[in-house]
Design an enzyme around this catalytic site. Structure first.
Site, mmCIF file in Angstrom:
data_model
loop_
_atom_site.group_PDB
_atom_site.id
_atom_site.type_symbol
_atom_site.label_atom_id
_atom_site.label_comp_id
_atom_site.label_asym_id
_atom_site.label_seq_id
_atom_site.Cartn_x
_atom_site.Cartn_y
_atom_site.Cartn_z
ATOM 1 N N SER A 142 0.915 -1.287 0.089
ATOM 2 C CA SER A 142 -0.036 0.133 0.088
ATOM 3 C C SER A 142 0.904 1.330 0.102
ATOM 4 O O SER A 142 2.025 1.279 0.476
ATOM 5 C CB SER A 142 -1.037 0.347 1.238
ATOM 6 O OG SER A 142 -1.462 1.234 1.299
ATOM 7 N N TYR A 156 -1.071 -1.095 10.339
ATOM 8 C CA TYR A 156 -1.559 -1.179 8.976
ATOM 9 C C TYR A 156 -0.072 -0.740 8.142
ATOM 10 O O TYR A 156 0.255 -1.466 7.169
ATOM 11 C CB TYR A 156 -2.756 -0.552 8.704
ATOM 12 C CG TYR A 156 -3.006 -0.905 7.089
ATOM 13 C CD1 TYR A 156 -3.223 -2.365 6.789
ATOM 14 C CD2 TYR A 156 -3.149 0.059 6.326
ATOM 15 C CE1 TYR A 156 -3.830 -2.356 5.406
ATOM 16 C CE2 TYR A 156 -3.352 -0.058 4.773
ATOM 17 C CZ TYR A 156 -3.782 -1.227 4.348
ATOM 18 O OH TYR A 156 -3.774 -1.568 3.062
HETATM 19 P P1 NAP Z 1 -11.579 -6.261 0.430
HETATM 20 O O1 NAP Z 1 -12.532 -6.192 -0.565
HETATM 21 O O2 NAP Z 1 -11.848 -6.093 1.808
HETATM 22 O O3 NAP Z 1 -10.592 -7.542 0.152
HETATM 23 C C1 NAP Z 1 -10.028 -8.234 1.227
HETATM 24 C C2 NAP Z 1 -10.030 -9.698 0.825
HETATM 25 O O4 NAP Z 1 -9.077 -10.436 2.039
HETATM 26 C C3 NAP Z 1 -11.406 -10.298 0.791
HETATM 27 O O5 NAP Z 1 -11.487 -11.268 -0.036
HETATM 28 C C4 NAP Z 1 -11.342 -11.039 2.180
HETATM 29 O O6 NAP Z 1 -12.333 -12.106 2.170
HETATM 30 C C5 NAP Z 1 -9.991 -11.482 2.297
HETATM 31 N N1 NAP Z 1 -9.634 -11.763 3.689
HETATM 32 C C6 NAP Z 1 -9.527 -10.896 4.605
HETATM 33 N N2 NAP Z 1 -9.304 -11.328 5.951
HETATM 34 C C7 NAP Z 1 -9.242 -12.821 5.587
HETATM 35 C C8 NAP Z 1 -8.651 -13.845 6.250
HETATM 36 N N3 NAP Z 1 -8.576 -13.739 7.661
HETATM 37 N N4 NAP Z 1 -8.581 -15.075 5.751
HETATM 38 C C9 NAP Z 1 -8.555 -15.213 4.386
HETATM 39 N N5 NAP Z 1 -8.898 -13.946 3.481
HETATM 40 C C10 NAP Z 1 -9.180 -12.727 4.221
HETATM 41 O O7 NAP Z 1 -10.191 -5.088 0.312
HETATM 42 P P2 NAP Z 1 -9.181 -5.059 -0.961
HETATM 43 O O8 NAP Z 1 -9.212 -3.450 -1.094
HETATM 44 O O9 NAP Z 1 -9.650 -5.712 -2.162
HETATM 45 O O10 NAP Z 1 -7.946 -5.193 -0.358
HETATM 46 C C11 NAP Z 1 -7.095 -6.163 -0.979
HETATM 47 C C12 NAP Z 1 -5.806 -5.847 -0.526
HETATM 48 O O11 NAP Z 1 -5.145 -4.613 -1.049
HETATM 49 C C13 NAP Z 1 -5.271 -5.671 1.041
HETATM 50 O O12 NAP Z 1 -4.160 -6.184 1.007
HETATM 51 C C14 NAP Z 1 -5.452 -4.292 1.166
HETATM 52 O O13 NAP Z 1 -4.482 -3.976 2.441
HETATM 53 C C15 NAP Z 1 -4.671 -3.730 0.031
HETATM 54 N N6 NAP Z 1 -5.073 -2.287 -0.336
HETATM 55 C C16 NAP Z 1 -6.255 -1.719 -0.498
HETATM 56 C C17 NAP Z 1 -6.385 -0.505 -0.625
HETATM 57 C C18 NAP Z 1 -7.704 0.283 -0.712
HETATM 58 O O14 NAP Z 1 -7.913 1.253 -0.751
HETATM 59 N N7 NAP Z 1 -8.840 -0.647 -1.046
HETATM 60 C C19 NAP Z 1 -5.229 0.360 -0.693
HETATM 61 C C20 NAP Z 1 -3.982 -0.222 -0.534
HETATM 62 C C21 NAP Z 1 -3.962 -1.568 -0.209
HETATM 63 P P3 NAP Z 1 -13.042 -12.894 3.244
HETATM 64 O O15 NAP Z 1 -13.756 -11.646 4.091
HETATM 65 O O16 NAP Z 1 -14.186 -13.789 2.435
HETATM 66 O O17 NAP Z 1 -12.049 -13.675 4.077
#
Ligand code: NAP
Length: 270
Positions: A142, A156
């Site tokens: 991130s 985080y």
């Molecule tokens: P998201 O829609 O909340 O997706 C997170 C994913 O991780 C979901 O599929 C969730 O599935 C899974 N997950 C969470 N806890 C888990 C666990 N204990 N075991 C297995 N799977 C788990 O958010 P996203 O934005 O797509 O995030 C994906 C990545 O991008 C993350 O690493 C986040 O830190 C990074 N990121 C996001 C942003 C942003 O602005 N969105 C910015 C920078 C970085 P389940 O709930 O079904 O387990």
């Protein structure tokens, strides 16, 4: 219509957001898939949709990556399935609570998922990749790793700084052995992540928020370009080159037999 088989991509956090889009794009690029997350229903629905659209084989493993035994099942897939050519370490959780006000148990849970699981999955994948002389790991970090004082929660940000450091190290060690490692640094991206982290996406200015499909397409373009670090939102790559050059210039000066003059007693007393 779609590319030839490129092996299997294992994508964590594939039940929503960025991970679900990686799954779609990788299937279209010719990968079969293993999709990991806790929500089996959402994984099954995505798997059926992708198979319908692309004809690719999609396996689903419902697992909580924060639970050692369940994480171990995913590690076993990586160790034993020789068709795996790509690991997308995407699953992650965030928090918006100021660092010192956060529940330390929740912080530990975040480290379990963002750091420990990502690390163990890389360790499970690399031996097979080395043995076969090829493999790729994409680690989702991130931009907050570069701005821990300003954005979201410090644990985080620190967990994502770890991802960048691990990626750089692995890439340096393994790059000449056919194993590529890329860190992707998304800025604010339109997914459920924000609501789950306690900040409604509506409070983030629209002009700094990217669509998740644009973010993933840019990250894959960065992978195609051979980048170790991809920052999809950074308009001028010269900014990153300057940042890396400043870091490289520091390296020869970071260890020395004597302390710097400014820390010697006379200087401190003055
Ligand atoms: P998201 O829609 O909340 O997706 C997170 C994913 O991780 C979901 O599929 C969730 O599935 C899974 N997950 C969470 N806890 C888990 C666990 N204990 N075991 C297995 N799977 C788990 O958010 P996203 O934005 O797509 O995030 C994906 C990545 O991008 C993350 O690493 C986040 O830190 C990074 N990121 C996001 C942003 C942003 O602005 N969105 C910015 C920078 C970085 P389940 O709930 O079904 O387990």
């Amino acid at each position: 219509m779609f590319s030839n088989n490129k092996g299997t991509a294992l994508v964590t956090g594939a039940s929503s957001g960025i991970g679900a889009i990686y799954a779609d794009r990788l299937a279209r690029r010719g990968y079969n898939l293993v999709l990991i997350a806790r929500n089996r229903q959402r994984l099954d629905a995505l798997a059926a949709h992708i198979t319908d659209q692309t004809g690719r084989a999609v396996e689903v493993v419902a697992a909580d990556l924060g639970e050692k035994a369940e994480l171990g099942r995913v590690e076993t897939v990586l160790r034993t399935d020789a068709s795996v050519t790509l690991l997308v370490n995407n699953a992650g959780i965030g928090a918006s609570v100021p660092t010192w006000q956060a529940d330390v148990d929740l912080m530990e849970r975040m480290i379990d998922i963002n750091v420990t699981a990502l690390t163990r999955l890389a360790y499970a994948a690399v031996p097979g990749f080395l043995g076969r002389g090829a493999g790729t790991i994409v680690n989702i970090a991130s931009v907050v790793a570069l701005a821990p004082e300003f954005l979201l929660n410090g644990v985080y940000a620190a967990s994502k700084a770890y991802v960048i450091a691990l990626t750089a190290s692995l890439n340096a060690e393994l790059g000449d052995k056919g194993v590529r490692v890329q860190a992707v640094l998304p800025g604010a991206t339109k997914t459920d992540f924000w609501d789950r982290s306690g900040v409604p996406l509506s409070v983030v200015p629209a002009e700094i928020t990217m669509r998740a499909d644009d973010m993933v397409d840019a990250a894959l373009a960065g992978l195609d370009l051979g980048e170790t670090v991809t920052v999809p939102a950074l308009l001028d790559v010269a900014d990153w080159v300057a940042y890396e050059a400043a870091r490289a210039a520091l390296v020869p000066n970071l260890s020395n037999a004597v302390p710097a003059g400014r820390y010697r007693p006379a200087a401190v007393a003055a």
